[in-house]
Design a protein around this motif. Structure first.
Motif, PDB file in Angstrom:
ATOM      1  N   LEU A 168      45.913  41.071  65.926  1.00  0.00           N
ATOM      2  CA  LEU A 168      46.447  40.469  64.633  1.00  0.00           C
ATOM      3  C   LEU A 168      47.230  39.477  64.759  1.00  0.00           C
ATOM      4  O   LEU A 168      46.908  38.520  63.964  1.00  0.00           O
ATOM      5  N   GLY A 169      47.643  40.017  65.941  1.00  0.00           N
ATOM      6  CA  GLY A 169      48.810  38.799  65.896  1.00  0.00           C
ATOM      7  C   GLY A 169      47.793  36.813  66.771  1.00  0.00           C
ATOM      8  O   GLY A 169      48.260  36.290  66.070  1.00  0.00           O
ATOM      9  N   ILE A 170      46.362  37.370  67.038  1.00  0.00           N
ATOM     10  CA  ILE A 170      45.569  36.250  67.538  1.00  0.00           C
ATOM     11  C   ILE A 170      45.410  35.898  66.142  1.00  0.00           C
ATOM     12  O   ILE A 170      45.094  34.786  65.601  1.00  0.00           O
ATOM     13  N   ALA A 171      45.249  36.649  65.532  1.00  0.00           N
ATOM     14  CA  ALA A 171      43.843  36.535  64.310  1.00  0.00           C
ATOM     15  C   ALA A 171      45.368  36.020  63.233  1.00  0.00           C
ATOM     16  O   ALA A 171      44.841  34.310  62.752  1.00  0.00           O
ATOM     17  N   PHE A 172      46.056  36.218  63.219  1.00  0.00           N
ATOM     18  CA  PHE A 172      47.381  35.158  62.143  1.00  0.00           C
ATOM     19  C   PHE A 172      47.802  33.523  62.467  1.00  0.00           C
ATOM     20  O   PHE A 172      47.476  32.918  62.251  1.00  0.00           O
ATOM     21  N   LEU A 173      48.086  33.681  64.107  1.00  0.00           N
ATOM     22  CA  LEU A 173      48.065  32.587  64.583  1.00  0.00           C
ATOM     23  C   LEU A 173      46.748  31.721  64.845  1.00  0.00           C
ATOM     24  O   LEU A 173      47.369  30.392  63.992  1.00  0.00           O
ATOM     25  N   VAL A 174      45.650  31.999  64.904  1.00  0.00           N
ATOM     26  CA  VAL A 174      44.594  30.940  64.539  1.00  0.00           C
ATOM     27  C   VAL A 174      44.480  30.701  63.292  1.00  0.00           C
ATOM     28  O   VAL A 174      44.183  29.408  63.401  1.00  0.00           O
ATOM     29  N   TYR A 175      44.756  31.589  62.486  1.00  0.00           N
ATOM     30  CA  TYR A 175      44.487  31.265  59.907  1.00  0.00           C
ATOM     31  C   TYR A 175      45.949  30.224  60.648  1.00  0.00           C
ATOM     32  O   TYR A 175      45.899  29.442  59.714  1.00  0.00           O
ATOM     33  N   THR A 176      46.929  29.975  61.144  1.00  0.00           N
ATOM     34  CA  THR A 176      47.826  29.107  60.750  1.00  0.00           C
ATOM     35  C   THR A 176      48.091  27.895  61.492  1.00  0.00           C
ATOM     36  O   THR A 176      47.706  26.942  60.903  1.00  0.00           O
ATOM     37  N   ILE A 177      46.699  27.563  62.475  1.00  0.00           N
ATOM     38  CA  ILE A 177      46.951  26.427  63.541  1.00  0.00           C
ATOM     39  C   ILE A 177      45.520  26.566  61.980  1.00  0.00           C
ATOM     40  O   ILE A 177      45.780  25.105  61.607  1.00  0.00           O
ATOM     41  N   TYR A 178      44.838  27.080  62.154  1.00  0.00           N
ATOM     42  CA  TYR A 178      43.795  26.158  61.021  1.00  0.00           C
ATOM     43  C   TYR A 178      44.194  26.131  59.962  1.00  0.00           C
ATOM     44  O   TYR A 178      43.964  24.948  59.449  1.00  0.00           O
ATOM     45  N   LYS A 179      45.104  26.671  58.729  1.00  0.00           N
ATOM     46  CA  LYS A 179      45.660  25.867  58.433  1.00  0.00           C
ATOM     47  C   LYS A 179      46.741  25.148  57.970  1.00  0.00           C
ATOM     48  O   LYS A 179      47.176  23.833  56.877  1.00  0.00           O
ATOM     49  N   ASN A 180      47.083  24.722  59.456  1.00  0.00           N
ATOM     50  CA  ASN A 180      47.755  23.552  59.741  1.00  0.00           C
ATOM     51  C   ASN A 180      47.424  22.031  60.064  1.00  0.00           C
ATOM     52  O   ASN A 180      47.641  20.877  60.514  1.00  0.00           O
ATOM     53  N   VAL A 181      46.358  22.129  60.598  1.00  0.00           N
ATOM     54  CA  VAL A 181      45.594  20.999  61.631  1.00  0.00           C
ATOM     55  C   VAL A 181      44.009  20.612  60.375  1.00  0.00           C
ATOM     56  O   VAL A 181      43.197  19.824  59.669  1.00  0.00           O
ATOM     57  N   THR A 182      43.581  21.134  58.986  1.00  0.00           N
ATOM     58  CA  THR A 182      42.751  21.240  58.384  1.00  0.00           C
ATOM     59  C   THR A 182      43.337  20.777  57.206  1.00  0.00           C
ATOM     60  O   THR A 182      43.972  21.038  56.285  1.00  0.00           O
ATOM     61  N   GLY A 183      42.584  19.330  56.433  1.00  0.00           N
ATOM     62  CA  GLY A 183      43.165  18.712  55.284  1.00  0.00           C
ATOM     63  C   GLY A 183      44.112  18.143  55.419  1.00  0.00           C
ATOM     64  O   GLY A 183      44.649  17.337  54.162  1.00  0.00           O
ATOM     65  N   GLN A 184      44.628  17.459  56.798  1.00  0.00           N
ATOM     66  CA  GLN A 184      46.119  17.090  56.889  1.00  0.00           C
ATOM     67  C   GLN A 184      45.982  14.962  56.350  1.00  0.00           C
ATOM     68  O   GLN A 184      44.892  14.660  56.380  1.00  0.00           O
ATOM     69  N   SER A 185      46.520  15.026  56.299  1.00  0.00           N
ATOM     70  CA  SER A 185      46.346  13.042  55.818  1.00  0.00           C
ATOM     71  C   SER A 185      46.811  12.223  56.877  1.00  0.00           C
ATOM     72  O   SER A 185      47.689  13.286  58.407  1.00  0.00           O
ATOM     73  N   PHE A 186      47.012  11.372  57.130  1.00  0.00           N
ATOM     74  CA  PHE A 186      46.676   9.938  58.640  1.00  0.00           C
ATOM     75  C   PHE A 186      48.574   9.961  59.111  1.00  0.00           C
ATOM     76  O   PHE A 186      48.578  10.047  57.530  1.00  0.00           O
ATOM     77  N   PRO A 187      49.166  10.322  59.736  1.00  0.00           N
ATOM     78  CA  PRO A 187      48.546  10.840  61.221  1.00  0.00           C
ATOM     79  C   PRO A 187      48.486  12.009  61.991  1.00  0.00           C
ATOM     80  O   PRO A 187      48.456  12.344  62.992  1.00  0.00           O
TER      81      PRO A 187
END
Length: 161
Positions: free
Chosen positions: A112-131
């Motif tokens: 579960l910890g890994i799942a939450f971490l993967v989700y957190t990474i996903y939310k922090n890297v998708t849809g971001q503006s430059f840079p």
């Protein structure tokens, strides 16, 4: 404020560089402590030179003080999230397979910890503006370089007692 963050984190970075360089060809310059203070002087010099150099380059490029704080902060957080995932994987390997210190049904906790971490990474890297959209690539390259260094010099991964 990026300067105080740099100097506070320089101590931690220098200690890590100091520890990693022990038992390697770099031990004479980075893996020894100052006889006067006990501080890892060589490693601290490298970390501060890189940190101050990064600040100078950012200022010359016209990066604001706020961005100069958030850029390394974002890179650091993404790196830490990956480190937490690796830590959970190590805990799974040790606790459930190697030492068998925990009942197998408890494996759900680190998973579960890994799942939450993967989700957190996903939310922090998708849809971001430059840079910020480039930072996952920087972290990925950084992790690959680190992995190659560890593979090329396996003595780095050995514990020093």
């Amino acid at each position: 404020f990026p300067y105080t963050t740099l100097f506070r984190s320089a101590t931690a970075g220098a200690r890590i560089l100091f520890a990693l360089s022990r038992g390697t060809a770099l031990e004479s310059s980075l893996g020894r402590a100052s006889t006067r203070t006990g501080a890892p002087a060589g490693a601290l010099s490298v970390v501060l030179t890189v940190g101050v150099g990064a600040i100078v380059v950012q200022r010359l490029a016209g990066v604001s003080a706020t961005s100069a704080f958030f850029y390394p902060g974002t890179l650091g957080v993404l790196s830490l999230l990956v480190a937490y995932i690796v830590t959970n994987l190590g805990a799974i390997r040790f606790l459930f397979f190697k030492a068998r210190r925990a009942p197998i049904y408890e494996i759900v906790i680190p998973l579960l910890g890994i799942a939450f971490l993967v989700y957190t990474i996903y939310k922090n890297v998708t849809g971001q503006s430059f840079p910020y959209n480039r930072f996952p690539l920087v972290v990925g390259i950084w992790l690959v370089v680190g992995a190659l260094i560890v593979l090329a010099t396996p003595q780095i991964g050995r514990a020093h007692v």
